[in-house]
Design a protein around this motif. Structure first.
Motif, PDB file in Angstrom:
ATOM      1  N   ASN A 153       0.842  -1.195   0.000  1.00 31.32           N
ATOM      2  CA  ASN A 153       0.000   0.000   0.000  1.00 31.32           C
ATOM      3  C   ASN A 153       0.876   1.243   0.000  1.00 31.32           C
ATOM      4  O   ASN A 153       1.743   1.399   0.856  1.00 31.32           O
ATOM      5  CB  ASN A 153      -0.909   0.017   1.241  1.00 31.32           C
ATOM      6  N   VAL A 154       0.652   2.138  -0.969  1.00 32.84           N
ATOM      7  CA  VAL A 154       1.388   3.398  -1.044  1.00 32.84           C
ATOM      8  C   VAL A 154       0.395   4.538  -1.253  1.00 32.84           C
ATOM      9  O   VAL A 154      -0.760   4.312  -1.636  1.00 32.84           O
ATOM     10  CB  VAL A 154       2.417   3.388  -2.193  1.00 32.84           C
ATOM     11  N   SER A 155       0.846   5.753  -1.020  1.00 32.10           N
ATOM     12  CA  SER A 155      -0.017   6.904  -1.253  1.00 32.10           C
ATOM     13  C   SER A 155      -0.273   7.060  -2.755  1.00 32.10           C
ATOM     14  O   SER A 155       0.511   6.589  -3.595  1.00 32.10           O
ATOM     15  CB  SER A 155       0.632   8.178  -0.712  1.00 32.10           C
ATOM     16  N   LEU A 156      -1.354   7.748  -3.094  1.00 28.16           N
ATOM     17  CA  LEU A 156      -1.670   7.952  -4.512  1.00 28.16           C
ATOM     18  C   LEU A 156      -0.558   8.725  -5.209  1.00 28.16           C
ATOM     19  O   LEU A 156      -0.266   8.488  -6.389  1.00 28.16           O
ATOM     20  CB  LEU A 156      -3.000   8.704  -4.652  1.00 28.16           C
ATOM     21  N   GLU A 157       0.066   9.651  -4.502  1.00 28.65           N
ATOM     22  CA  GLU A 157       1.166  10.419  -5.093  1.00 28.65           C
ATOM     23  C   GLU A 157       2.343   9.515  -5.434  1.00 28.65           C
ATOM     24  O   GLU A 157       2.930   9.610  -6.515  1.00 28.65           O
ATOM     25  CB  GLU A 157       1.598  11.523  -4.128  1.00 28.65           C
ATOM     26  N   GLU A 158       2.683   8.615  -4.519  1.00 28.60           N
ATOM     27  CA  GLU A 158       3.787   7.686  -4.766  1.00 28.60           C
ATOM     28  C   GLU A 158       3.437   6.670  -5.846  1.00 28.60           C
ATOM     29  O   GLU A 158       4.310   6.199  -6.576  1.00 28.60           O
ATOM     30  CB  GLU A 158       4.137   6.936  -3.484  1.00 28.60           C
ATOM     31  N   ALA A 159       2.163   6.338  -5.966  1.00 30.10           N
ATOM     32  CA  ALA A 159       1.729   5.257  -6.854  1.00 30.10           C
ATOM     33  C   ALA A 159       2.025   5.535  -8.320  1.00 30.10           C
ATOM     34  O   ALA A 159       2.092   4.600  -9.126  1.00 30.10           O
ATOM     35  CB  ALA A 159       0.237   4.993  -6.665  1.00 30.10           C
ATOM     36  N   THR A 160       2.232   6.805  -8.679  1.00 32.34           N
ATOM     37  CA  THR A 160       2.535   7.124 -10.072  1.00 32.34           C
ATOM     38  C   THR A 160       3.878   6.559 -10.514  1.00 32.34           C
ATOM     39  O   THR A 160       4.169   6.515 -11.707  1.00 32.34           O
ATOM     40  CB  THR A 160       2.526   8.645 -10.291  1.00 32.34           C
TER      41      THR A 160
END
Length: 406
Positions: A153-160
């Protein structure tokens, strides 16, 4: 785990870590004083009872090859079918450098086939984490899967910056996008996405078939995340495996130390009273090459000078001779001389910090002599004028063997 073969991808340039990767591959970059980045993946293999390991190298591999030869082969017995082999590009199939992660494995497919594994675990050699791959393989078998991907699980910002997965209630993957501009969030959690860790378990025969098929597609990037995985989601059994952290802290620990700033922060985290990564867990040891060096030594307590270190990691062979070290990582066989100040810095091996020198938020690579009285990390304009790398956050990097003018 006798039927499991681990393939560690260790051939990346690591260009975002320059100048630390100017003379070495990213997995060979020192971390935490005594270690190299690849030690964490290799330690996970041994702690998971995976005893057959291929390390695929490419760029600037000499330092990495030497480290594995000196520090790792003694753990495994070839006569018992155990090994860790470093494989440079063979060009047996193609005369090009590796075109992607899948192509790197494909170009070494003969080495994989010779071992006749039931499962192949594909790993990256440039991340810091603790994981039991045995649990990953067990989940793969329980699900009768063709492919299983470790998920975080990662933040949406990191997920890019990741491959992003969507799963059903049984963790079967029903959607996959590689580095999407607008990642899909986890159901019920609009702030996080399910990211691929770049850790895969394949049924061996399925992997070999897919690699050969992908190699014939001229439009393919020959990459697991971009091509192999998305092409099989609808037709094969592809599952996600939620990351189970063997670090056993409140927050799961996984770090991609691919930039100078992320590398710097991950190292300095180790100096805290309760660091997020536990290097002292005897139940999950992190192994490395340990040269024959004397213990660390702290010299002088005369009132006007004192060799001391606070909230710091001090490696073997270090002499702190009347200098002061604070919240720093000091690599093997380095020396901090009288009245020198080292603050929030990372010093690699065989560095000499001269008398009265001051370092702040600085990374010093191996075999550097810091002149007497110099200040680094206090005036970034002066640091750049000397040719040092300075990041946006103000971390200064002194390259290996740098000849510093006073």
């Amino acid at each position: 785990m006798k039927d499991v073969l681990a393939v560690v991808l260790a051939g990346g340039k690591g260009s975002r870590l320059e100048p630390l990767t100017r003379d070495r591959a990213k997995p060979a970059v020192p971390f935490g004083g005594n270690y190299r980045i690849i030690d964490f993946t290799l330690s996970n293999c041994l702690n998971s009872d995976i005893r057959k390991i291929l390390v695929l190298t490419q760029y600037k591999a000499m330092s990495l090859d030497r480290h594995i030869t000196l520090g790792w082969r003694s753990y495994l017995c070839r006569e018992l079918g155990e090994f860790i082999d470093v494989i440079p590009p063979q060009q047996r199939i193609d005369d090009k450098w590796y075109q992607g992660t899948a192509d790197a494995v494909y170009q070494n497919i003969y080495a994989l086939e010779q071992e006749r594994p039931k499962h192949v675990v594909i790993l990256a050699g440039d991340h810091i984490y603790k994981m039991d791959y045995g649990k990953l393989v067990a989940s793969h078998e329980e699900n009768n899967a063709d492919v299983t991907i470790a998920a975080l699980n990662v933040s949406l910002e990191e997920a890019t910056q990741f491959g992003v997965m969507q799963v059903d209630r049984e963790n079967r993957i029903i959607g996959f996008q590689e580095k999407p501009a607008k990642p899909k969030h986890v159901p019920g959690d609009p702030n996080h996405a399910l990211a691929s860790m770049g850790i895969y378990v394949f049924n061996a025969h399925f992997l070999f078939d897919e690699l050969c098929k992908d190699a014939t597609l001229p439009e393919s990037s020959h990459d697991f995340g971009k091509n192999i995985i998305p092409a099989n989601i609808d037709s094969r059994r592809v599952f996600a495996f939620p990351f189970l952290d063997e670090n056993r802290k409140e927050q799961a620990y996984w770090r991609d130390v691919g930039t100078i700033d992320s590398y710097f922060n991950a190292n300095l985290e180790l100096t805290s009273v309760d660091p997020p990564l536990n290097l002292y867990d005897l139940d999950w040891p992190v192994r490395t090459f340990q040269p024959s060096t004397p213990p660390a030594k702290f010299v002088f307590d005369s009132g006007e000078r004192r060799g001391e270190a606070h909230d710091s990691i001090v490696s073997s062979g270090v002499i702190i001779s009347g200098g002061c070290v604070t919240q720093s990582v000091i690599g093997p066989q380095s020396r901090i001389n009288s009245y020198a100040e080292v603050d929030q810095s990372i010093i690699f091996g065989r560095v000499s910090v001269g008398r009265h020198a001051k370092l702040r938020r600085t990374i010093v690579d191996k075999d550097v002599v810091i002149p007497e009285g110099i200040e680094i990390g206090y005036d970034h304009a002066a640091d750049r004028a000397r040719g040092f790398t300075v990041t946006e956050s103000g971390v200064v990097v002194v390259a290996r063997g740098e000849n510093i003018a006073t």
